[in-house]
Design a protein around this motif. Structure first.
Motif, short mmCIF file in Angstrom:
data_model
loop_
_atom_site.label_atom_id
_atom_site.label_comp_id
_atom_site.label_asym_id
_atom_site.label_seq_id
_atom_site.Cartn_x
_atom_site.Cartn_y
_atom_site.Cartn_z
N VAL A 102 0.83 -1.21 0.00
CA VAL A 102 0.00 0.00 0.00
C VAL A 102 0.86 1.25 0.00
CG1 VAL A 102 -0.23 0.09 2.54
CG2 VAL A 102 -2.00 1.11 1.07
N ASP A 103 2.04 1.22 0.66
CA ASP A 103 2.92 2.38 0.65
C ASP A 103 3.48 2.64 -0.74
OD1 ASP A 103 2.57 2.80 3.37
OD2 ASP A 103 4.36 1.67 3.95
N LEU A 105 2.02 1.71 -3.56
CA LEU A 105 0.89 2.18 -4.38
C LEU A 105 0.58 3.64 -4.10
CD1 LEU A 105 -1.40 -0.97 -4.11
CD2 LEU A 105 -0.33 -0.10 -6.20
N ASP A 106 0.64 4.04 -2.82
CA ASP A 106 0.40 5.44 -2.48
C ASP A 106 1.45 6.35 -3.10
OD1 ASP A 106 -1.84 4.81 -1.03
OD2 ASP A 106 -0.89 4.97 0.94
N GLU A 107 2.70 5.88 -3.09
CA GLU A 107 3.76 6.67 -3.71
C GLU A 107 3.51 6.84 -5.21
OE1 GLU A 107 8.60 6.37 -4.36
OE2 GLU A 107 7.71 5.55 -2.53
N ALA A 109 0.64 6.68 -6.70
CA ALA A 109 -0.53 7.53 -6.89
C ALA A 109 -0.17 9.01 -6.77
CB ALA A 109 -1.62 7.16 -5.87
N PHE A 110 0.68 9.35 -5.81
CA PHE A 110 1.12 10.75 -5.68
C PHE A 110 1.92 11.17 -6.90
CE2 PHE A 110 4.66 13.59 -4.68
CZ PHE A 110 3.94 14.75 -4.42
N THR A 113 0.00 12.27 -9.85
CA THR A 113 -0.57 13.62 -9.82
C THR A 113 0.43 14.66 -10.32
OG1 THR A 113 0.13 14.14 -7.54
CG2 THR A 113 -1.97 12.99 -7.82
N VAL A 142 -1.23 3.15 -12.63
CA VAL A 142 -2.05 4.26 -12.13
C VAL A 142 -2.39 5.23 -13.26
CG1 VAL A 142 -2.12 6.22 -10.54
CG2 VAL A 142 -1.10 4.07 -9.79
N ARG A 237 4.40 11.10 2.33
CA ARG A 237 4.49 10.09 3.38
C ARG A 237 5.43 10.47 4.52
NH1 ARG A 237 7.51 4.33 2.25
NH2 ARG A 237 7.33 3.46 4.34
N ASP A 258 7.45 8.19 9.18
CA ASP A 258 6.42 7.91 8.18
C ASP A 258 5.03 8.18 8.75
OD1 ASP A 258 5.58 5.67 9.69
OD2 ASP A 258 6.88 4.31 8.57
#
Length: 378
Positions: A102-103, A105-107, A109-110, A113, A142, A237, A258
């Motif tokens: 998940v970390d 994937l979050d990276e 996703a950011f 952007t 993404v 993060r 974090d």
């Protein structure tokens, strides 16, 4: 798995390239051609990378590529998803670094952007290292854009909307091979310091934008900068907090915290700039990066001192991004060419490619400054 096959087989690459691996492709004789031992090795490699165990396997071993993928996805669901990567192991043993999926994937996703308008990802780095995982696997998913794999020395065939993912040595080669970039091509660099002059040269020949990522295998991405900026902005993060040993040790003693409150060491001493920016000012562990690999000049100098005919040695990073060595022979009348050959042979036997000094200078004593400390040489 393609990288594992190349490592196992002295003949080189697998007979089928990984972008031609449909899910129905057999793993055994009619497809990838893995024998029984290679199939076990493949399961072990996948288990280590995706934190899997055999309880999630079916009654029969996987027979097709899609069954490998099924096993991975079951493991991601069952364990909340973790991935493990290894440091380069240029010296000593490689170190395993686990990350919550998940970390990562979050990276991704950011980062998505920050990269509106990208139509393709052009990958010059392998997808099984952390930089490649994020930028050539997760980020394209993404963005919902295709990935094309290219190799330096063949046409890159860039077009408007491309995002080129490379390391500094590759960018150094690209700028020499490229007279002008097409419009609207963005580059990203990581796995080592990106020289500001090199960045300026790339932008001067038409690269629309160049992003430099600061991070490590242990942390993933920490911060980024848009060249020609010199400071790196932290990814969402992370927060910078004073190190537990900060008192009395100067202003560069910082750690990362974090989003879950975990603390992580930075790979470098840094200069903090405001609340959300930093500038690296030197490796904590004495390592330098050569071709995207951590190497330790002090350890390499120790190896050189053990060579017959060498009284002392120093090793530093050359301005060309490779290592250089200063050698003090143990005999004033030694044959420099003979000693150089002995050093080259020992380096080939004992050191990895990134660890081998590419230039050697001889002298009566190691260069030192007025304080008696080792200093650089021309």
């Amino acid at each position: 798995m393609a990288a594992e096959l190349r490592r196992w087989r002295a003949t080189g690459a697998a007979s089928v390239q990984p972008d031609d691996w449909p899910e129905a492709l057999p793993i055994g004789d009619d497809g990838l051609g893995l024998d029984s031992m290679e199939q076990l090795g493949a399961l072990g490699a996948l288990a280590e990378t995706f934190c899997l165990d055999d309880a999630l396997l079916g009654r029969e071993p996987p027979r097709i590529v899609g069954e490998w993928i099924d096993w991975i996805m079951l493991g991601q669901d069952a364990t909340n998803g973790r991935m493990t990567v290894r440091t380069s192991g240029s010296t000593g043993s490689p170190k395993s670094c686990a990350h919550a999926t998940v970390d990562l994937l979050d990276e991704a996703a950011f980062l998505a952007t920050q990269l509106a308008g990208r139509r393709r990802v052009v990958a010059l780095v392998p997808a099984h290292h952390l930089y490649g995982i994020i930028w050539t696997a997760l980020l394209p998913a993404v963005l919902d854009v295709p990935v094309v794999v290219r190799t330096i020395g063949t046409p890159l065939d860039l077009t408007a909307g491309d995002l080129v993912v490379a390391v500094p040595d590759q960018w150094r080669a690209i700028v020499r091979l490229t007279r002008c970039f097409p419009a609207d091509v963005v580059g990203v660099s990581s796995a080592g310091p990106l020289d500001d002059r090199l960045a300026a040269d790339l932008l001067a020949v038409g690269l629309t934008r160049l992003i430099d990522i600061y991070g490590s295998s242990e942390t993933s991405g920490i911060a980024l900068r848009d060249l020609p900026a010199t400071a790196y902005a932290l990814l969402p993060r992370w927060q910078l907090i004073p190190s537990g040993t900060a008192e009395g040790h100067g202003t560069d003693e910082w750690q990362l915290r974090d989003a879950r409150g975990g603390h992580h060491d930075l790979p470098d001493h840094i200069e903090r700039i405001g609340d959300r920016s930093l500038r690296p000012i030197g490796r904590r562990d004495g390592a330098v990066q050569v071709g995207g690999h951590n190497v330790w000049p002090g350890r390499i100098a120790d190896r050189l001192r053990a060579i017959d005919g060498v009284a002392d040695a120093a090793v530093r990073l050359h301005v060309d991004g490779r290592l250089k060595a200063f050698i003090v022979p143990d005999d004033d009348d030694c044959d420099a060419d003979e000693l150089r050959g002995r050093i080259d042979r020992a380096a080939a036997d004992q050191l990895t490619g990134p660890e081998r000094p590419k230039s050697i200078r001889f002298g009566d004593m190691l260069p030192r400054d007025a304080m008696g400390k080792l200093c650089d040489w021309g």
